[in-house]
Design a protein around this motif. Structure first.
Motif, mmCIF file in Angstrom:
data_model
loop_
_atom_site.group_PDB
_atom_site.id
_atom_site.type_symbol
_atom_site.label_atom_id
_atom_site.label_comp_id
_atom_site.label_asym_id
_atom_site.label_seq_id
_atom_site.Cartn_x
_atom_site.Cartn_y
_atom_site.Cartn_z
ATOM 1 N N GLY A 82 10.677 10.257 -2.968
ATOM 2 C CA GLY A 82 11.444 11.064 -4.077
ATOM 3 C C GLY A 82 11.724 12.411 -3.999
ATOM 4 N N CYS A 97 14.112 -1.260 1.234
ATOM 5 C CA CYS A 97 14.422 -1.688 0.182
ATOM 6 C C CYS A 97 13.007 -1.299 -0.881
ATOM 7 C CB CYS A 97 14.555 -3.461 -0.099
ATOM 8 S SG CYS A 97 16.191 -3.749 0.786
ATOM 9 N N LEU A 101 12.899 0.359 -4.497
ATOM 10 C CA LEU A 101 12.205 -0.267 -5.662
ATOM 11 C C LEU A 101 11.257 0.703 -6.151
ATOM 12 C CD1 LEU A 101 11.847 -4.095 -4.433
ATOM 13 C CD2 LEU A 101 13.430 -3.045 -6.241
ATOM 14 N N ALA A 119 11.225 3.919 -6.357
ATOM 15 C CA ALA A 119 11.609 4.798 -7.206
ATOM 16 C C ALA A 119 11.865 4.551 -8.649
ATOM 17 C CB ALA A 119 13.283 4.968 -6.857
ATOM 18 N N VAL A 120 11.879 3.125 -8.851
ATOM 19 C CA VAL A 120 11.823 2.647 -10.308
ATOM 20 C C VAL A 120 10.467 2.186 -10.713
ATOM 21 C CG1 VAL A 120 12.621 0.601 -11.920
ATOM 22 C CG2 VAL A 120 14.114 1.511 -10.003
ATOM 23 N N PHE A 121 9.675 1.783 -9.942
ATOM 24 C CA PHE A 121 8.402 1.051 -10.178
ATOM 25 C C PHE A 121 7.063 2.344 -10.247
ATOM 26 C CE2 PHE A 121 10.051 -2.993 -9.461
ATOM 27 C CZ PHE A 121 9.475 -3.866 -10.154
ATOM 28 N N LYS A 122 7.615 3.271 -9.536
ATOM 29 C CA LYS A 122 6.444 4.320 -9.901
ATOM 30 C C LYS A 122 6.441 5.022 -11.134
ATOM 31 C CE LYS A 122 8.986 8.195 -7.618
ATOM 32 N NZ LYS A 122 9.026 9.007 -6.497
ATOM 33 N N ARG A 123 7.371 4.836 -12.137
ATOM 34 C CA ARG A 123 7.608 5.509 -13.096
ATOM 35 C C ARG A 123 6.892 4.267 -14.225
ATOM 36 N NH1 ARG A 123 12.098 7.459 -10.360
ATOM 37 N NH2 ARG A 123 12.545 9.578 -10.724
ATOM 38 N N ILE A 124 6.409 3.219 -13.759
ATOM 39 C CA ILE A 124 5.920 2.276 -14.709
ATOM 40 C C ILE A 124 4.419 2.315 -14.454
ATOM 41 C CG2 ILE A 124 5.683 -0.187 -15.319
ATOM 42 C CD1 ILE A 124 8.378 -0.664 -13.780
ATOM 43 N N GLY A 142 3.393 -2.484 -13.444
ATOM 44 C CA GLY A 142 4.276 -2.356 -12.305
ATOM 45 C C GLY A 142 3.887 -3.520 -11.376
ATOM 46 N N SER A 190 5.755 -6.811 -10.448
ATOM 47 C CA SER A 190 6.130 -7.059 -9.176
ATOM 48 C C SER A 190 5.522 -8.569 -8.588
ATOM 49 C CB SER A 190 5.493 -6.011 -8.088
ATOM 50 O OG SER A 190 4.239 -6.097 -7.956
#
Length: 337
Positions: free
Chosen positions: A61, A115, A119, A121-126, A131, A135
């Protein structure tokens, strides 16, 4: 992150098992014992490796991260995709011409690793449990997509992503807690039970462990999701069991754990040559010991400074080691004059 002996020891053990597993694969069709050994290794060696990749992705990030990641993973992927194409043509391997984004053999890992970071980058915000659950649901669901497979490494990217995400969320202390006596004792039973199951179920298709095929291709178009979830459970338990026994101590080979990408990308030239020449045969225990030693030699040689100096421009996209070696040669020549 500061390098820790337990993780480098784990990486060197896992890359050794990757090489050994690839080496003995041709023998699995004719020997039930070799099939059991091969399949047993495959229940955990890539999930555990991917878990460690996620564990060391905690710095993701940062600014220009995607560009640096593409240089680190996609550039060597494209380079080695081309090199392997030429190499397979040279050794006479059938079906050597792959499309640019249909990965040759083990190169799928580079593309999927890229990849997974995207991914992440999105899932670490969940929230972690949400998450991870999501997955797993995605990994189970993609098997029902009939056409999913090797192209763009799509199947493996989604199937193995839960291990990457779990590795990202776990802390060093949690991983080290697996080394408790109670966990180690249980791990022996788990690893033995899995070996017995594989030995008693020779009809089990090892393709379920590769994550690269749809359920229809694997012969279970309806109940495949249940099988995959079971594989997830086994892979998680086996990975924890293995890591519980990895020593947290520095050895002479521990530093090699930082060079596993070189081994992963380069060992295929040796293993595929052995396969194509049909040199790999196992007739007794001595042959197995021979391939264990040979795999260790391959790991060591491909980790040496000489090999890394020669191949760094292709693998890392830089020539720092070559420049350092050239400067040393010039300095030595200057002193002699």
């Amino acid at each position: 992150m500061k390098r820790d002996a337990i993780f480098d020891n784990a990486k060197i053990l896992l890359i050794f098992l990757v090489v050994f597993g690839h080496m003995i694969q041709p023998t699995t069709n004719e020997s039930s014992g070799m099939y059991t050994l091969y399949t047993w290794i495959y229940t955990f060696h890539m999930p555990a490796f991917i878990f460690l990749a996620g564990f060391f992705a905690k710095g993701s990030g940062n600014k220009n991260y995607i560009f640096k990641l593409a240089k680190k993973l996609i550039l060597p992927y494209l380079i080695f995709q081309t090199i392997y194409t030429v190499f397979f043509l040279f050794i006479g391997k059938n079906e050597w011409l792959n499309a640019p984004f249909t990965p040759h053999w083990s190169l799928w890992f580079l593309f999927s690793l890229f990849c997974w970071h995207i991914l992440l980058a999105v899932f670490k915000r969940i929230p972690p449990m949400v998450g991870i659950t999501l997955s797993i649901v995605i990994g189970v669901s993609v098997g029902y997509v009939t056409d999913i497979g090797h192209d763009f490494s799509l199947s493996r990217t989604f199937v193995f992503f839960p291990f990457f995400l779990i590795g990202y969320w776990l802390t060093k202390e949690q991983v080290k807690s697996w080394r408790r006596p109670a966990v180690r004792t249980a791990s022996v039973g788990i690893m033995a039970a899995v070996a017995v199951f594989i030995a008693l179920a020779p009809e089990f298709d090892s393709g379920w462990l590769l994550g690269s095929k749809s359920y229809e291709t694997l012969g279970a178009p309806e109940i495949g999701g249940v099988y995959r979830f079971g594989v997830y459970v086994i892979a998680a338990l086996m990975s924890m069991s293995l890591l519980s026994w990895v020593p947290n101590k520095h050895y002479s080979f521990t530093a090699l754990g930082g060079q596993t990408l070189y081994v992963y990308l380069l060992h295929g030239f040796i293993v595929q040559l052995f396969r194509q020449m049909e040199w790999v045969q196992v007739n007794n225990v001595i042959d197995i010991a021979l391939y264990l030693v040979l795999s260790g030699v391959i790991v060591y040689l491909l980790s040496t400074s000489t090999i890394r100096t020669l191949t760094q421009p292709f693998i890392e996209g830089r020539a720092q080691l070559l420049r350092k070696q050239w400067a040393q040669i010039n300095n030595d020549s200057y002193r002699m004059n």
